[in-house]
Design a protein around this motif. Sequence first.
Motif, mmCIF file in Angstrom:
data_model
loop_
_atom_site.group_PDB
_atom_site.id
_atom_site.type_symbol
_atom_site.label_atom_id
_atom_site.label_comp_id
_atom_site.label_asym_id
_atom_site.label_seq_id
_atom_site.Cartn_x
_atom_site.Cartn_y
_atom_site.Cartn_z
ATOM 1 N N SER A 43 0.838 -1.203 0.000
ATOM 2 C CA SER A 43 0.000 0.000 0.000
ATOM 3 C C SER A 43 0.869 1.248 0.000
ATOM 4 O O SER A 43 2.080 1.178 0.237
ATOM 5 N N MET A 44 0.205 2.362 -0.264
ATOM 6 C CA MET A 44 0.897 3.650 -0.320
ATOM 7 C C MET A 44 -0.055 4.728 0.185
ATOM 8 O O MET A 44 -1.154 4.892 -0.355
ATOM 9 N N ALA A 45 0.371 5.423 1.239
ATOM 10 C CA ALA A 45 -0.391 6.577 1.709
ATOM 11 C C ALA A 45 -0.152 7.710 0.725
ATOM 12 O O ALA A 45 0.984 7.970 0.327
ATOM 13 N N LEU A 46 -1.231 8.351 0.309
ATOM 14 C CA LEU A 46 -1.138 9.408 -0.698
ATOM 15 C C LEU A 46 -1.002 10.779 -0.051
ATOM 16 O O LEU A 46 -1.625 11.052 0.973
ATOM 17 N N ASN A 47 -0.181 11.614 -0.676
ATOM 18 C CA ASN A 47 -0.070 13.004 -0.256
ATOM 19 C C ASN A 47 0.064 13.866 -1.507
ATOM 20 O O ASN A 47 -0.062 13.361 -2.629
ATOM 21 N N GLU A 48 0.334 15.126 -1.341
ATOM 22 C CA GLU A 48 0.381 16.046 -2.484
ATOM 23 C C GLU A 48 1.471 15.697 -3.494
ATOM 24 O O GLU A 48 1.346 16.018 -4.671
ATOM 25 N N THR A 49 2.549 15.051 -3.061
ATOM 26 C CA THR A 49 3.621 14.701 -3.998
ATOM 27 C C THR A 49 3.200 13.611 -4.982
ATOM 28 O O THR A 49 3.861 13.417 -5.996
ATOM 29 N N HIS A 50 2.105 12.912 -4.703
ATOM 30 C CA HIS A 50 1.610 11.852 -5.584
ATOM 31 C C HIS A 50 0.600 12.373 -6.610
ATOM 32 O O HIS A 50 0.105 11.612 -7.432
ATOM 33 N N ARG A 51 0.301 13.646 -6.566
ATOM 34 C CA ARG A 51 -0.777 14.196 -7.401
ATOM 35 C C ARG A 51 -0.235 14.977 -8.597
ATOM 36 O O ARG A 51 0.824 15.567 -8.540
ATOM 37 N N ASN A 52 -1.024 14.965 -9.673
ATOM 38 C CA ASN A 52 -0.657 15.720 -10.874
ATOM 39 C C ASN A 52 -1.268 17.123 -10.805
ATOM 40 O O ASN A 52 -1.886 17.495 -9.802
ATOM 41 N N ALA A 53 -1.122 17.881 -11.874
ATOM 42 C CA ALA A 53 -1.596 19.264 -11.902
ATOM 43 C C ALA A 53 -3.114 19.374 -11.768
ATOM 44 O O ALA A 53 -3.630 20.413 -11.363
ATOM 45 N N GLY A 55 -4.822 17.438 -9.726
ATOM 46 C CA GLY A 55 -5.174 16.991 -8.387
ATOM 47 C C GLY A 55 -5.426 15.491 -8.283
ATOM 48 O O GLY A 55 -5.694 14.986 -7.196
ATOM 49 N N ALA A 56 -5.352 14.784 -9.397
ATOM 50 C CA ALA A 56 -5.555 13.333 -9.393
ATOM 51 C C ALA A 56 -4.231 12.637 -9.076
ATOM 52 O O ALA A 56 -3.152 13.221 -9.227
ATOM 53 N N VAL A 57 -4.311 11.386 -8.656
ATOM 54 C CA VAL A 57 -3.096 10.623 -8.390
ATOM 55 C C VAL A 57 -2.385 10.365 -9.716
ATOM 56 O O VAL A 57 -2.985 9.906 -10.689
ATOM 57 N N PHE A 90 -5.365 1.940 -16.613
ATOM 58 C CA PHE A 90 -5.933 2.768 -15.559
ATOM 59 C C PHE A 90 -7.451 2.704 -15.690
ATOM 60 O O PHE A 90 -8.010 2.978 -16.746
ATOM 61 N N LEU A 91 -8.109 2.304 -14.605
ATOM 62 C CA LEU A 91 -9.533 2.002 -14.649
ATOM 63 C C LEU A 91 -10.424 3.069 -14.041
ATOM 64 O O LEU A 91 -11.608 3.133 -14.356
ATOM 65 N N GLY A 92 -9.890 3.874 -13.148
ATOM 66 C CA GLY A 92 -10.720 4.882 -12.504
ATOM 67 C C GLY A 92 -9.896 5.781 -11.614
ATOM 68 O O GLY A 92 -8.737 5.482 -11.298
ATOM 69 N N LYS A 93 -10.473 6.871 -11.208
ATOM 70 C CA LYS A 93 -9.801 7.858 -10.361
ATOM 71 C C LYS A 93 -9.718 7.329 -8.936
ATOM 72 O O LYS A 93 -10.684 6.794 -8.389
ATOM 73 N N ALA A 94 -8.551 7.496 -8.333
ATOM 74 C CA ALA A 94 -8.354 7.093 -6.936
ATOM 75 C C ALA A 94 -9.033 8.101 -6.016
ATOM 76 O O ALA A 94 -8.888 9.308 -6.191
ATOM 77 N N LYS A 95 -9.756 7.584 -5.050
ATOM 78 C CA LYS A 95 -10.383 8.419 -4.024
ATOM 79 C C LYS A 95 -9.784 8.016 -2.683
ATOM 80 O O LYS A 95 -9.213 6.951 -2.549
ATOM 81 N N GLY A 96 -9.902 8.849 -1.703
ATOM 82 C CA GLY A 96 -9.356 8.530 -0.391
ATOM 83 C C GLY A 96 -7.885 8.888 -0.299
ATOM 84 O O GLY A 96 -7.334 9.587 -1.143
ATOM 85 N N ASP A 97 -7.248 8.363 0.729
ATOM 86 C CA ASP A 97 -5.874 8.739 1.054
ATOM 87 C C ASP A 97 -4.875 7.595 0.938
ATOM 88 O O ASP A 97 -3.737 7.729 1.388
ATOM 89 N N ARG A 98 -5.290 6.454 0.371
ATOM 90 C CA ARG A 98 -4.405 5.299 0.315
ATOM 91 C C ARG A 98 -4.718 4.436 -0.894
ATOM 92 O O ARG A 98 -5.868 4.268 -1.264
ATOM 93 N N LEU A 99 -3.647 3.911 -1.508
ATOM 94 C CA LEU A 99 -3.785 2.919 -2.575
ATOM 95 C C LEU A 99 -3.341 1.569 -2.040
ATOM 96 O O LEU A 99 -2.422 1.488 -1.212
ATOM 97 N N VAL A 100 -3.966 0.512 -2.538
ATOM 98 C CA VAL A 100 -3.611 -0.853 -2.156
ATOM 99 C C VAL A 100 -3.437 -1.661 -3.431
ATOM 100 O O VAL A 100 -4.304 -1.649 -4.307
ATOM 101 N N ALA A 101 -2.299 -2.364 -3.530
ATOM 102 C CA ALA A 101 -2.021 -3.216 -4.691
ATOM 103 C C ALA A 101 -1.856 -4.648 -4.218
ATOM 104 O O ALA A 101 -1.128 -4.916 -3.262
ATOM 105 N N GLU A 102 -2.542 -5.568 -4.901
ATOM 106 C CA GLU A 102 -2.402 -6.992 -4.603
ATOM 107 C C GLU A 102 -1.905 -7.701 -5.848
ATOM 108 O O GLU A 102 -2.539 -7.639 -6.898
#
Length: 137
Positions: A43-53, A55-57, A90-102
């Motif tokens: 997983s990865m906690a998201l912050n502003e450094t993960h966002r594009n111009a 505001g999306a991840v 890429f299937l959809g916009k990430a919402k929330g503050d964390r991504l999870v990859a399995e």
Amino acid sequence: MQDTIDNAAMTLDEVRERFSHDRFATVNGAVIDAVGEGYAKCSMALNETHRNALGAVMGGAIFTLADFAFAVASNWNKNPQVSLDASISFLGKAKGDRLVAEAHKIREGRRTCYYEVMVCDELGNQVAHMTSNGFVV
């Protein structure tokens, strides 16, 4: 998954230490949550450094997490493997503050492997799907 990995007698903390040298992923916040035979959850906690111009991840952040999950799943208890080819959709916009990859092993031979990685946000929304072929070095 469990904290102790029976078939390799490695603890989850030992696996984390082994992959702490995967600097690009770990500096960008990727962490290992679980491992099993042919499996990893990261997983990865998201912050502003993960966002594009907009505001999306950023796609690169999503790919980094997916690639890290593949690397952990295919390497934590095996001979070193590297990615030969990776394809992400890429299937959809990430919402929330964390991504999870399995990452799940689909097939493994003597010299090559094939894994599938699903990336979701913390709300369970599908964000990306990646496949990766690996090669034993």
